[in-house]
Design a protein around this motif. Structure first.
Motif, PDB file in Angstrom:
ATOM      1  N   VAL A 145       2.165   7.184  -2.435  1.00 31.26           N
ATOM      2  CA  VAL A 145       3.770   6.994  -2.371  1.00 31.26           C
ATOM      3  C   VAL A 145       4.460   8.350  -1.554  1.00 31.26           C
ATOM      4  O   VAL A 145       4.211   9.570  -1.153  1.00 31.26           O
ATOM      5  N   ILE A 146       5.828   8.166  -1.329  1.00 30.06           N
ATOM      6  CA  ILE A 146       5.849   8.983  -0.445  1.00 30.06           C
ATOM      7  C   ILE A 146       7.263   9.611  -0.911  1.00 30.06           C
ATOM      8  O   ILE A 146       7.863   9.035  -0.798  1.00 30.06           O
ATOM      9  N   SER A 147       7.532  11.012  -0.537  1.00 31.43           N
ATOM     10  CA  SER A 147       8.689  11.921  -1.159  1.00 31.43           C
ATOM     11  C   SER A 147       9.413  11.921   0.314  1.00 31.43           C
ATOM     12  O   SER A 147       9.561  11.004   0.742  1.00 31.43           O
ATOM     13  N   ASN A 148      10.520  12.429  -0.040  1.00 30.89           N
ATOM     14  CA  ASN A 148      11.186  12.740   1.231  1.00 30.89           C
ATOM     15  C   ASN A 148      12.331  14.509   1.275  1.00 30.89           C
ATOM     16  O   ASN A 148      11.497  15.353   0.505  1.00 30.89           O
ATOM     17  N   SER A 149      12.761  14.438   2.753  1.00 32.77           N
ATOM     18  CA  SER A 149      12.815  16.176   3.033  1.00 32.77           C
ATOM     19  C   SER A 149      14.478  16.666   3.125  1.00 32.77           C
ATOM     20  O   SER A 149      15.112  16.860   3.483  1.00 32.77           O
ATOM     21  N   GLY A 150      14.889  15.364   2.496  1.00 30.87           N
ATOM     22  CA  GLY A 150      16.865  15.284   2.919  1.00 30.87           C
ATOM     23  C   GLY A 150      17.197  14.405   3.252  1.00 30.87           C
ATOM     24  O   GLY A 150      17.037  13.559   4.680  1.00 30.87           O
ATOM     25  N   PRO A 151      18.797  14.724   4.104  1.00 30.90           N
ATOM     26  CA  PRO A 151      18.971  14.125   4.808  1.00 30.90           C
ATOM     27  C   PRO A 151      19.138  14.489   6.476  1.00 30.90           C
ATOM     28  O   PRO A 151      19.577  14.403   6.937  1.00 30.90           O
ATOM     29  N   ASP A 152      18.385  15.782   6.397  1.00 34.59           N
ATOM     30  CA  ASP A 152      18.113  16.878   8.002  1.00 34.59           C
ATOM     31  C   ASP A 152      17.252  17.174   8.443  1.00 34.59           C
ATOM     32  O   ASP A 152      15.658  17.324   7.693  1.00 34.59           O
ATOM     33  N   ASP A 153      17.225  17.816   9.495  1.00 34.03           N
ATOM     34  CA  ASP A 153      15.513  18.124  10.424  1.00 34.03           C
ATOM     35  C   ASP A 153      15.730  19.510  10.144  1.00 34.03           C
ATOM     36  O   ASP A 153      14.889  19.483  10.554  1.00 34.03           O
ATOM     37  N   GLN A 154      16.445  20.058   9.515  1.00 37.58           N
ATOM     38  CA  GLN A 154      17.006  21.744   8.765  1.00 37.58           C
ATOM     39  C   GLN A 154      17.710  21.912   7.992  1.00 37.58           C
ATOM     40  O   GLN A 154      18.188  21.287   7.446  1.00 37.58           O
ATOM     41  N   GLY A 155      17.068  23.061   7.304  1.00 38.27           N
ATOM     42  CA  GLY A 155      18.587  23.582   6.148  1.00 38.27           C
ATOM     43  C   GLY A 155      17.713  23.667   4.883  1.00 38.27           C
ATOM     44  O   GLY A 155      16.254  23.694   4.793  1.00 38.27           O
ATOM     45  N   ALA A 156      18.692  24.251   4.848  1.00 39.18           N
ATOM     46  CA  ALA A 156      18.073  24.740   2.484  1.00 39.18           C
ATOM     47  C   ALA A 156      17.416  24.142   2.186  1.00 39.18           C
ATOM     48  O   ALA A 156      15.896  24.097   1.368  1.00 39.18           O
ATOM     49  N   THR A 157      17.921  22.725   1.999  1.00 37.08           N
ATOM     50  CA  THR A 157      17.338  21.562   1.518  1.00 37.08           C
ATOM     51  C   THR A 157      16.257  20.952   2.505  1.00 37.08           C
ATOM     52  O   THR A 157      15.052  20.801   1.474  1.00 37.08           O
ATOM     53  N   PHE A 158      15.667  20.750   3.309  1.00 39.25           N
ATOM     54  CA  PHE A 158      15.116  20.454   3.655  1.00 39.25           C
ATOM     55  C   PHE A 158      13.860  21.527   3.576  1.00 39.25           C
ATOM     56  O   PHE A 158      12.653  21.429   2.967  1.00 39.25           O
ATOM     57  N   THR A 184       1.298  -1.094   0.228  1.00 37.39           N
ATOM     58  CA  THR A 184      -0.023   0.107   0.137  1.00 37.39           C
ATOM     59  C   THR A 184       0.997   1.362   0.107  1.00 37.39           C
ATOM     60  O   THR A 184       0.380   2.711  -0.542  1.00 37.39           O
ATOM     61  N   HIS A 185       1.912   1.351   0.615  1.00 43.17           N
ATOM     62  CA  HIS A 185       3.450   2.586   0.095  1.00 43.17           C
ATOM     63  C   HIS A 185       4.638   1.895  -0.290  1.00 43.17           C
ATOM     64  O   HIS A 185       4.822   0.938   0.096  1.00 43.17           O
ATOM     65  N   LEU A 186       4.726   3.062  -0.431  1.00 47.08           N
ATOM     66  CA  LEU A 186       6.150   2.746  -1.466  1.00 47.08           C
ATOM     67  C   LEU A 186       6.854   4.170  -0.844  1.00 47.08           C
ATOM     68  O   LEU A 186       6.402   5.470  -1.820  1.00 47.08           O
ATOM     69  N   GLY A 187       8.268   4.030  -1.148  1.00 45.18           N
ATOM     70  CA  GLY A 187       8.637   5.312  -1.153  1.00 45.18           C
ATOM     71  C   GLY A 187       9.746   5.739  -2.252  1.00 45.18           C
ATOM     72  O   GLY A 187      10.409   4.341  -2.971  1.00 45.18           O
ATOM     73  N   VAL A 188      10.237   6.626  -2.501  1.00 40.83           N
ATOM     74  CA  VAL A 188      10.635   7.564  -3.508  1.00 40.83           C
ATOM     75  C   VAL A 188      12.116   7.976  -3.410  1.00 40.83           C
ATOM     76  O   VAL A 188      11.887   9.570  -3.011  1.00 40.83           O
ATOM     77  N   LYS A 196       8.376  22.843  -1.120  1.00 35.38           N
ATOM     78  CA  LYS A 196       7.534  21.623  -3.011  1.00 35.38           C
ATOM     79  C   LYS A 196       6.369  20.686  -2.205  1.00 35.38           C
ATOM     80  O   LYS A 196       5.497  20.353  -3.398  1.00 35.38           O
ATOM     81  N   ASN A 197       6.840  19.855  -1.286  1.00 31.34           N
ATOM     82  CA  ASN A 197       5.655  19.077  -1.409  1.00 31.34           C
ATOM     83  C   ASN A 197       4.472  19.343  -0.743  1.00 31.34           C
ATOM     84  O   ASN A 197       3.326  18.644  -0.903  1.00 31.34           O
ATOM     85  N   ARG A 198       4.280  20.430  -0.361  1.00 26.32           N
ATOM     86  CA  ARG A 198       3.161  21.423   0.574  1.00 26.32           C
ATOM     87  C   ARG A 198       2.895  21.904  -0.900  1.00 26.32           C
ATOM     88  O   ARG A 198       1.550  21.683  -0.004  1.00 26.32           O
ATOM     89  N   ALA A 199       3.245  22.729  -1.285  1.00 23.86           N
ATOM     90  CA  ALA A 199       2.483  23.228  -2.696  1.00 23.86           C
ATOM     91  C   ALA A 199       1.616  22.500  -3.371  1.00 23.86           C
ATOM     92  O   ALA A 199       0.415  22.266  -4.158  1.00 23.86           O
ATOM     93  N   HIS A 200       2.384  20.780  -3.214  1.00 19.78           N
ATOM     94  CA  HIS A 200       1.972  19.734  -4.426  1.00 19.78           C
ATOM     95  C   HIS A 200       0.716  18.287  -4.218  1.00 19.78           C
ATOM     96  O   HIS A 200       0.075  18.577  -4.636  1.00 19.78           O
ATOM     97  N   GLY A 201       0.533  19.080  -2.629  1.00 15.22           N
ATOM     98  CA  GLY A 201       0.185  18.169  -2.162  1.00 15.22           C
ATOM     99  C   GLY A 201       0.644  16.436  -2.259  1.00 15.22           C
ATOM    100  O   GLY A 201      -0.500  15.838  -1.943  1.00 15.22           O
ATOM    101  N   SER A 202       1.758  16.408  -1.577  1.00 19.40           N
ATOM    102  CA  SER A 202       2.489  15.133  -1.720  1.00 19.40           C
ATOM    103  C   SER A 202       1.324  14.506  -0.601  1.00 19.40           C
ATOM    104  O   SER A 202       0.785  14.608   0.359  1.00 19.40           O
ATOM    105  N   ASP A 203       1.379  12.407  -0.641  1.00 18.11           N
ATOM    106  CA  ASP A 203       1.251  12.100  -0.221  1.00 18.11           C
ATOM    107  C   ASP A 203       1.458  12.320   1.228  1.00 18.11           C
ATOM    108  O   ASP A 203       1.324  12.280   2.468  1.00 18.11           O
ATOM    109  N   MET A 204       2.998  12.130   1.618  1.00 14.77           N
ATOM    110  CA  MET A 204       3.777  11.696   3.008  1.00 14.77           C
ATOM    111  C   MET A 204       4.984  12.135   2.289  1.00 14.77           C
ATOM    112  O   MET A 204       5.645  11.681   1.404  1.00 14.77           O
TER     113      MET A 204
END
Length: 831
Positions: A411-424, A377-381, A430-438
């Motif tokens: 479909v699970i997206s991600n926020s990079g390698p850290d709990d904060q910072g530019a990539t995060f 039911t769930h898959l991470g990319v 992007k995920n909020r604007a897109h409406g990602s599942d998780m």
């Protein structure tokens, strides 16, 4: 796996229970409470999903081969190569008696299993397995198999024995009958117990025999599965009652080449994890260079992951590479055809898991022994990609293809390698604007970070993407780390409407082959033991409840302490020279100074025995470009306001400088990292091990041969970093810590409230608990984990264990004293 003769058999897998005698109310009831926990009358909290807590499996620390995968033979297919590890050869793990060579030619077993052994008799080979040897137990049976071919009938004598030749089983003989690759099998029954056994295969006469896939497998695997799992490790995972299993890894997934297996001799050894390499008969599966520096056989593959998830009642959660290499390597593919191939592979994976037996990949699943769909039911990319634009472009293509064919898959997206910072921040926007599942978040931080960030998810958008906390841990394996994690987990549960899944990482570590600390479950070849974090995770995972009961807590918090301690110098795969080291008060008074003009560094001591430090040309040089974390320290600074200055010059190597300060005897410290991550990024990090909490990051490079003037200005908790006279960055580590944390959940099926209290400080916490008039039983079942906060469970002793008892004095309002350095769960029947 043999029935393990552990010191405390089963203790780490079950809660220790005292006789359920009723303990009297605490005498502290009349004392003014330190804390008050109050249920909000009439409030309804978030539902808690069954998937709230799970496990994350990655083949790190030899977690698969030599670990969870029950195969006892190391390098069974002679595929180890220097590309996996510079010390490897085709005979790694084997000793040879006579004439034996590894061969790669057109007589090989199959395209993927390229290397085999040619043995010309009389000769023999012996395998030493993992750790000290193969672990066998008296009375247990072990299935031997080998693929072989010979010019004429050649008998092979197969034996189990000690290093001095003492038999551990009656030998068996299999005869190779033809020059066509054929699988030969037999069974050995152990006549004695040993954790240092050897497996030998001996041929007599002068004939030549070709051997491949030499295997010895315990019949006593988890649930008796063929090609199955080591039972004691699988049982410890199952005892957690995880809601999901994330696999096959993190950095393992998205590093290396993304190109598929090439049947020609020049296929990439370090391929990203591609699930099609890992299914079908084991002798046809590819091996691969593991990101963590060894070889992975793929005997434990996608079918086995799905099967294990099903066996323990957990949701399978595979993660596929997003075509953007992460984990410090940072590159993305520009090959659109390759990207589309991986997208199709992902669609094929879903078909393998869920498709009918009439489909191509559903048929393969059925042929492997599981006609029924696994129910994915769930898959991470992707995993921890630090190139947000490239990752996001790829993710959108994966997601669109998956949703078009399988719209119900999360479909699970991600926020990079850290709990904060530019990539995060970029990826979350992007995920909020897109409406990602998780969105998958990862972080490994200091205990203080976890105690300071209990409210992290309180402010998350309740209508935005849900959070999967796929990897987290406090940076050590001591009880205090586990208490900090437990305190943080109360915040995860309180925010169960946002945080839908969470998994501590990594799961497993072979004590003799460790690439990462901390870890949840430790093992050698015949024993296993749970860390204190394992015990805390199990307590939470076995007592989740199905709904949050909203509550608040009032009481003391801990104010931040000024940054004091020793100063340090370090490098990471880099040679560097340091000079004119000085620590002064703001008024210029010198607290410490060393220009190394006397030709020695007597005031400096190594934190770890790494690197090569010498005084050369009146400066302090570290000359080893291979060593990591070479820290030396000096001058414990007790002042709260001071300036630390020095000159630094990189002379060779991959990265830049590491300048440490605030080094404590506990091992905690800060360091200014310039030219990190292969000379691409600077950061300030805080931690106690090789995995550290990043306080801030920014792009940065260091030029070889250039001398830099560095200044670290400390004012209490505020630090300003000055590079060549200009402010580089600043931070203030001034968050308050909350050593007392709580959450209350309800198990509606059991008719119980579960009051969960963490007291991560050295004093007991007298606490008033107000259940807002709820009618409850007068007694409760209480489970407590407590002890010396610096203690940890090890191979030789497991001093920290949960204790369960029945306590009285419970009511709609009651007072209890929660021990210092403790996690306490009260299960209270409602009436």
């Amino acid at each position: 796996m043999p029935r393990i003769p552990t010191r405390l058999a089963g203790v780490a897998a079950v809660l220790v229970s005292l006789p359920l005698a009723v303990a009297p109310p605490v005498s502290a009831a009349a004392v003014e409470p330190d804390y008050t926990v109050t249920v909000k009358p009439g409030a309804t909290g978030a539902a808690i999903p069954k998937s709230m807590y799970g496990v994350f499996f990655e083949d790190i620390n030899y977690a698969a081969d030599g670990g969870l995968y029950a195969e006892l033979v190391r390098n069974r297919s002679f595929e180890f190569l220097p590309a996996d590890n510079r010390s490897y050869t085709g005979l790694t793990g084997w000793t040879v008696n006579g004439t034996a060579t590894t061969v790669n030619d057109d007589q090989r077993l199959n395209e993927r299993n390229r290397t085999y052994l040619r043995l010309t008799g009389p000769a023999g080979i012996t395998n030493s397995g993992y750790n000290t040897g193969l672990a066998v137990e008296k009375g247990e049976r072990y299935d031997f198999s080998v693929w072989a071919r010979a010019d004429a009938g050649v008998p092979l004598k197969v034996s189990l024995h000690t290093t001095d030749g003492t038999a551990l089983a009656a030998p068996i003989t299999v005869t190779v009958k033809s020059d066509t690759w054929t699988k030969y099998t037999g069974t050995l029954r152990a006549t004695a117990t040993s954790d240092a056994a050897r497996l030998s295969v001996q041929t007599a006469g002068t004939g030549t025999v070709r051997l491949d896939e030499i295997s010895l497998f315990p019949q006593d695997t988890y649930k008796g599965r063929d090609n199955g799992l080591r039972r004691d490790l699988a049982e410890k995972v199952a005892a957690l009652k995880p809601g999901f299993v994330r696999f096959p890894g993190g950095c393992l997934v998205n590093t290396g080449s993304h190109y598929p297996y090439d049947a020609a001799n020049n296929y990439p050894r370090a391929r990203s994890y591609q699930w099609k390499d890992t299914v079908g008969p084991v002798e046809t599966r590819a091996t691969n260079a593991n990101f963590w520096g060894y070889n992975q056989s793929y005997g434990l593959g996608y079918y086995e992951y799905f099967q294990f998830s099903e066996d323990i009642g957990a949701m399978p959660l595979p993660v596929v590479p997003a075509m953007v290499v992460g984990c410090g390597q940072n590159r993305a593919t520009d090959d659109e055809a390759l990207l589309q191939k991986h997208i199709q592979d992902t669609l094929d994976l879903i078909e393998f898991a869920n498709g009918p037996v009439t489909s191509t990949w559903g048929k393969l699943r059925a042929e492997m022994g599981h006609p029924k769909p696994f129910g994915l039911t769930h898959l991470g990319v992707g995993n921890e990609e630090n190139l947000p634009e490239e990752y996001w472009a790829a993710f959108l293509k994966f997601e669109a293809a998956i949703k078009a064919k399988y719209p119900s898959i999360t479909v699970i997206s991600n926020s990079g390698p850290d709990d904060q910072g530019a990539t995060f921040d970029n990826l979350w926007a992007k995920n909020r604007a897109h409406g990602s599942d998780m969105v998958d978040e990862h972080y490994y931080n200091s205990p203080s970070w976890f105690l300071q960030n209990n409210a992290r998810y309180d402010s998350y958008d309740r209508n935005g993407p849900k959070v999967f906390l796929g990897e987290y841990a406090s940076l050590d394996n001591k009880l205090f780390n586990s208490l900090a994690e437990a305190a943080y987990m109360t915040g995860l549960e309180r925010n169960a409407d946002v945080v839908k899944m969470a998994s501590y990482a990594p799961l497993l570590a072979n004590i003799d082959n460790v690439q990462w600390r901390p870890d949840m479950i430790w093992f050698d070849n015949d024993e296993s033991w749970g860390s204190t974090s394992y015990l805390v995770q199990k307590l939470f995972m076995n007592n989740v409840g199905d709904r949050v009961v909203p509550s608040t807590a009032t009481g003391n918090v801990l104010q931040p302490k000024p940054i004091t301690g020793a100063i340090g110098l370090s490098t990471w795969r880099t040679a560097a020279v340091y000079d004119d080291v000085k620590v002064t008060r703001p008024d210029g008074t010198v607290l410490f100074s060393d220009d190394f003009n006397d030709g020695n560094a007597d005031g400096w001591t190594p934190v770890q025995p790494r690197g090569t430090w010498t005084v050369t040309n009146n400066a302090y040089a570290q000359t080893d470009t291979a060593s990591e974390d070479t820290m030396v320290k000096a001058a414990t600074i007790g002042e709260t306001d001071y300036d630390y200055t020095l000159k630094a010059t990189k002379t060779a190597g991959a990265e830049g400088f590491l300048v440490a300060f605030g080094i404590q005897e506990t091992g905690q410290f800060y360091w200014w990292n310039l030219g990190g991550w292969n000379n691409t990024q600077g950061a300030v990090e805080k931690g106690i091990t090789s995995a550290k909490e990043q306080i801030l990051t920014k792009p940065n490079t260091v030029t070889t041969g250039q001398t830099y003037d560095l200044k670290i200005q400390v004012r209490g908790t505020k630090v300003t970093l000055i590079l060549d006279g200009s402010e580089w960055a600043s931070f203030d580590d001034n968050k308050v810590s909350e050593p007392f944390a709580q959450v209350i959940t309800e198990d509606t099926k059991a008719g119980e409230l579960i009051v969960k209290v963490v007291n991560a400080q050295d004093t007991a916490a007298v606490t008033k608990i107000d259940l807002a008039g709820r009618k409850v039983a007068r007694t409760a079942r209480m489970t407590v984990i407590t002890g010396d906060p610096g203690e940890q469970n090890t191979r030789s002793a497991e001093p920290i264990q949960p204790v369960t008892s029945t306590v009285s004095g419970i009511g709609s309002t009651f007072t209890r004293e929660f021990p210092a350095n403790s996690v306490t769960f009260l299960r209270i029947k409602t009436r």
